[in-house]
Design a protein around this motif. Structure first.
Motif, PDB file in Angstrom:
ATOM      1  N   SER A 197     103.168  39.462 102.092  1.00  0.00           N
ATOM      2  CA  SER A 197     102.859  38.035 101.954  1.00  0.00           C
ATOM      3  C   SER A 197     102.001  37.784 100.729  1.00  0.00           C
ATOM      4  O   SER A 197     102.207  36.807  99.986  1.00  0.00           O
ATOM      5  CB  SER A 197     102.126  37.536 103.206  1.00  0.00           C
ATOM      6  N   ALA A 234     103.032  35.583  97.496  1.00  0.00           N
ATOM      7  CA  ALA A 234     102.176  34.514  96.985  1.00  0.00           C
ATOM      8  C   ALA A 234     101.926  34.682  95.492  1.00  0.00           C
ATOM      9  O   ALA A 234     101.891  33.701  94.743  1.00  0.00           O
ATOM     10  CB  ALA A 234     100.849  34.509  97.748  1.00  0.00           C
ATOM     11  N   LEU A 283     102.200  30.938  94.924  1.00  0.00           N
ATOM     12  CA  LEU A 283     101.769  30.167  96.084  1.00  0.00           C
ATOM     13  C   LEU A 283     100.243  30.137  96.124  1.00  0.00           C
ATOM     14  O   LEU A 283      99.581  31.149  95.886  1.00  0.00           O
ATOM     15  CB  LEU A 283     102.302  30.789  97.377  1.00  0.00           C
ATOM     16  N   LEU A 297      99.866  28.820 101.941  1.00  0.00           N
ATOM     17  CA  LEU A 297      99.699  29.840 102.970  1.00  0.00           C
ATOM     18  C   LEU A 297      99.005  29.273 104.209  1.00  0.00           C
ATOM     19  O   LEU A 297      99.342  29.625 105.338  1.00  0.00           O
ATOM     20  CB  LEU A 297      98.906  31.025 102.419  1.00  0.00           C
TER      21      LEU A 297
END
Length: 425
Positions: free
Chosen positions: A341, A345, A350, A355
């Motif tokens: 993750s 990101a 991101l 998130l």
């Protein structure tokens, strides 16, 4: 904590050990306050400007029926299983598995968000910008996985000390910075339109997630039926004062710069006190984040092992599900997914907001199950039942405001449901 037994009729412990109202309040405040306070004032202001204060107020008001609902469930059904237990009682084992999946897979998405929040404070103190924040995120994920792999835990007292230290810093920040407040900083009040308040409220779910902990701790109180509602009421009051106080102070002092701040607590404290406060707040942010991530990784990995043991996930994940054992296989999956993750990101640029919304979507879905279970379990047309109805309607509205960020959590829930159907066949 060693106790003798609990009378299911009264929820009263037969031994003197157990949580008092003060202890329960402190633990509940610690569960809710968490890491959100170090970043969310800026995130919400970036979405809605000064109108984000309305979103904060909405979430505080929503917390009253939400916390009251879980307090009523905890007082009536004292058990450490929390939402999963209530889903099982109300809707059966399949619903409990769905709740377990949603929470288990939310942890690896929420971990990078929390780690990047702390990383932003480190970058604010030492420089380096986003690369520093990302690097700190990887380091914190690795540290927490290693700690859990060796069975290291941050004690409840240490966790409370960290939360207490944060609350103290928040109080000092508000008091010291208020002389620099300017009402003109609240204009224009809604620069992005009134419709931005909804998305801001959806983000703030992160900062108010944790009321289910009131229910999970209910079995540990000396007098569950009497003390759980009292602790919940006190926790709501403390959290509301701290959150609203800091969010309002940040906007009054920093103005439009609040939305672009990566370390709002440091920025406001620097205005009020000056000096090398950024190093101090960065250290507090890192320690608080390690404590929060450690708790979620420990609980999430144990939940994954339990799901493997019970057939909700592949059986080999169930290693380490027994009391006292370390669920290293489940922990490995959580750590790998968290690192993935974090990498996603970084690649897709991101931010913390993205998130956080993905994580709060999962939290909102868990709350839907919890409040729906309350509507079914609590006596019809009682005060608790009506409170649960209001809470259920509120979280359904929040789910709608979360929008597309809720889709992945719904997909996980659907996967869990289909998994249980296939296993039964």
């Amino acid at each position: 904590m060693t106790v003798a037994s609990t009378d299911p009729a009264t929820g009263t412990r037969s031994a003197t050990q157990g949580l008092s109202v003060v202890q329960g309040t402190a633990l509940s405040v610690g569960a809710v306050l968490g890491t959100g306070v170090i970043t969310l004032p800026a995130v919400a202001a970036g979405i809605a400007g000064p109108a984000s204060l309305i979103a904060w107020l909405v979430m505080v008001v929503l917390s009253i029926p939400l916390a009251s609902t879980f307090a009523a469930l905890g007082a009536r059904y004292p058990d450490s299983g929390g939402v999963s237990t209530y889903a099982r009682r109300a809707f059966g084992g399949r619903a409990a598995t769905v709740v377990g999946w949603v929470f288990y897979f939310a942890v690896p998405v929420g971990a990078p968000a929390a780690a990047m929040m702390a990383g932003n404070y480190v970058a604010d103190a030492v420089g380096g910008g986003r690369p520093t924040s990302i690097a700190v995120g990887y380091v914190l994920i690795a540290v927490v996985v290693i700690m859990n792999a060796f069975g290291l835990r941050i004690s409840g007292r240490a966790q409370l000390a960290l939360t207490g230290g944060l609350a103290l810093i928040m109080t000092i920040t508000i008091v010291a910075a208020l002389p620099h407040a300017r009402w003109a900083n609240l204009t224009p009040f809604a620069p992005r339109g009134w419709s931005a308040i909804g998305p801001a409220a959806a983000v703030l779910v992160w900062g108010f997630a944790g009321w289910e902990a009131v229910a999970s701790l209910s079995a540990e109180y000396r007098h569950s039926q009497r003390d759980v509602p009292r602790a919940a009421a006190a926790a709501i009051t403390i959290v509301a004062v701290l959150y609203l106080g800091l969010a309002t102070t940040a906007l009054l002092v920093l103005g439009s710069a609040t939305g672009s701040s990566t370390a709002p607590l440091s920025d406001v404290l620097a205005v009020g006190i000056g000096g090398q406060v950024r190093i101090v707040t960065a250290l507090v942010a890192v320690l608080l984040t390690i404590g929060a991530m450690n708790a979620y990784f420990a609980g999430g990995s144990k939940l994954g092992a339990a799901l493997g043991r019970d057939g909700g996930l592949p059986t080999w994940i169930g290693q380490g599900s027994a009391v006292g054992q370390i669920p290293r296989r489940s922990l490995m999956i959580t750590g790998v997914l968290a690192a993935a993750s974090q990498t996603a990101a970084m690649i897709f640029r991101l931010g913390v907001t993205d998130l956080v919304l993905l994580t709060t979507g999962a939290f909102t879905l868990v709350y839907i199950f919890g409040t729906a279970a309350a509507v079914r379990l609590l006596p019809r047309r009682s005060v608790g039942w009506w409170t649960a109805v209001i809470a259920l309607v509120s979280v359904l509205v929040l789910a709608a405001l979360t929008g597309l960020h809720l889709i992945w959590a719904v997909a996980i829930a659907l996967g869990a449901y289909l998994s249980t159907r296939l296993r039964r066949q």
